[in-house]
Design an enzyme around this catalytic site. Structure first.
Site, mmCIF file in Angstrom:
data_model
loop_
_atom_site.group_PDB
_atom_site.id
_atom_site.type_symbol
_atom_site.label_atom_id
_atom_site.label_comp_id
_atom_site.label_asym_id
_atom_site.label_seq_id
_atom_site.Cartn_x
_atom_site.Cartn_y
_atom_site.Cartn_z
ATOM 1 N N LYS A 120 0.834 -1.207 0.000
ATOM 2 C CA LYS A 120 0.000 0.000 0.000
ATOM 3 C C LYS A 120 0.867 1.254 0.000
ATOM 4 O O LYS A 120 0.638 2.176 -0.793
ATOM 5 C CB LYS A 120 -0.928 0.007 1.224
ATOM 6 C CG LYS A 120 -1.877 1.205 1.258
ATOM 7 C CD LYS A 120 -2.741 1.191 2.505
ATOM 8 C CE LYS A 120 -1.954 1.604 3.726
ATOM 9 N NZ LYS A 120 -2.799 1.774 4.930
ATOM 10 N N ASP A 138 -6.578 1.051 0.882
ATOM 11 C CA ASP A 138 -6.626 1.103 2.342
ATOM 12 C C ASP A 138 -8.026 0.699 2.787
ATOM 13 O O ASP A 138 -8.828 0.209 1.992
ATOM 14 C CB ASP A 138 -6.245 2.494 2.843
ATOM 15 C CG ASP A 138 -7.295 3.550 2.496
ATOM 16 O OD1 ASP A 138 -8.206 3.261 1.688
ATOM 17 O OD2 ASP A 138 -7.213 4.669 3.035
#
Length: 211
Positions: A120, A138
């Site tokens: 991420k 997320d």
């Protein structure tokens, strides 16, 4: 959910937010990397307060190293997990100096080799600092993608792959920011604000809340 509907969704999000961007404050790729490393389980507001103290004093890998671990911790101690984050950031700074001439690398493999940097975080850096059409999934993006049915998936990697496959190319660069901001302020976790949502009629969420 089909291609025509997805195109309409991102068209409206673009009209609603013509220039979306991260809410973290940064001016260089290293500052962004630092801010993202500090942001795990912390709010952007809290991170920005800490980096407002840190960056005027140290905003390069060498300057962070020169602060020393205790000095670094003093600047970021208002953030949760600051001890671990300080250790990771210090190790990252040494790697950037030793292996990348003090610069933030522009490949996923090199970024993910840095302490505390996962998929991420790497996607955020590649997209926001270097303009690559990546999508960092997320909790907000995971929720929005599943709720709306834009890209449903059982885990973040599956959602990311579906988004990369289904988001029209013209929207891919900014899709990450549109979805995270939409999830942060409109399609919120407990009670989505469907009544004020610009894509309510296109969304396939079955339990809409008319607020």
């Amino acid at each position: 959910m089909n291609a025509e509907k997805r195109h309409a969704i991102f068209t409206r999000l673009r009209e609603h937010m013509p220039e979306p961007t991260t809410e973290l404050n940064w001016t260089t790729p290293f500052e962004l990397l630092t801010a993202v490393l500090l942001s795990a389980q912390a709010t952007d507001v809290g991170v920005n307060k800490a980096t407002a103290r840190l960056f005027p004093v140290a905003n390069t890998p060498q300057a962070i190293i020169d602060l020393g671990i205790d000095g670094l911790k003093q600047h970021i101690k208002t953030i949760g997990l600051y001890n671990t984050k300080a250790e990771n950031l210090m190790k990252t700074c040494h790697i950037l100096i030793d292996k990348h001439a003090g610069e933030v690398p522009q490949t996923r493999a090199a970024l993910e080799a840095l302490p505390g940097v996962g998929r991420k975080t790497a996607n955020v850096i590649l997209n926001t600092a270097f303009g690559q059409p990546t999508i960092a999934v997320d909790t907000h993006i995971f929720r929005v993608s599943n709720r709306t049915r834009i890209a449903p998936g059982k885990d973040v990697v599956e959602v990311e792959k579906k988004l990369m496959r289904h988001v029209p190319k013209e929207f891919r660069q900014d899709a990450h920011h549109w979805l995270i901001l939409h999830g942060r302020y409109t399609c919120v976790a407990r009670k989505p604000r469907c009544g004020s949502c610009v894509i309510e009629d296109l969304c396939e969420f079955k339990d809409k809340v008319d607020l």
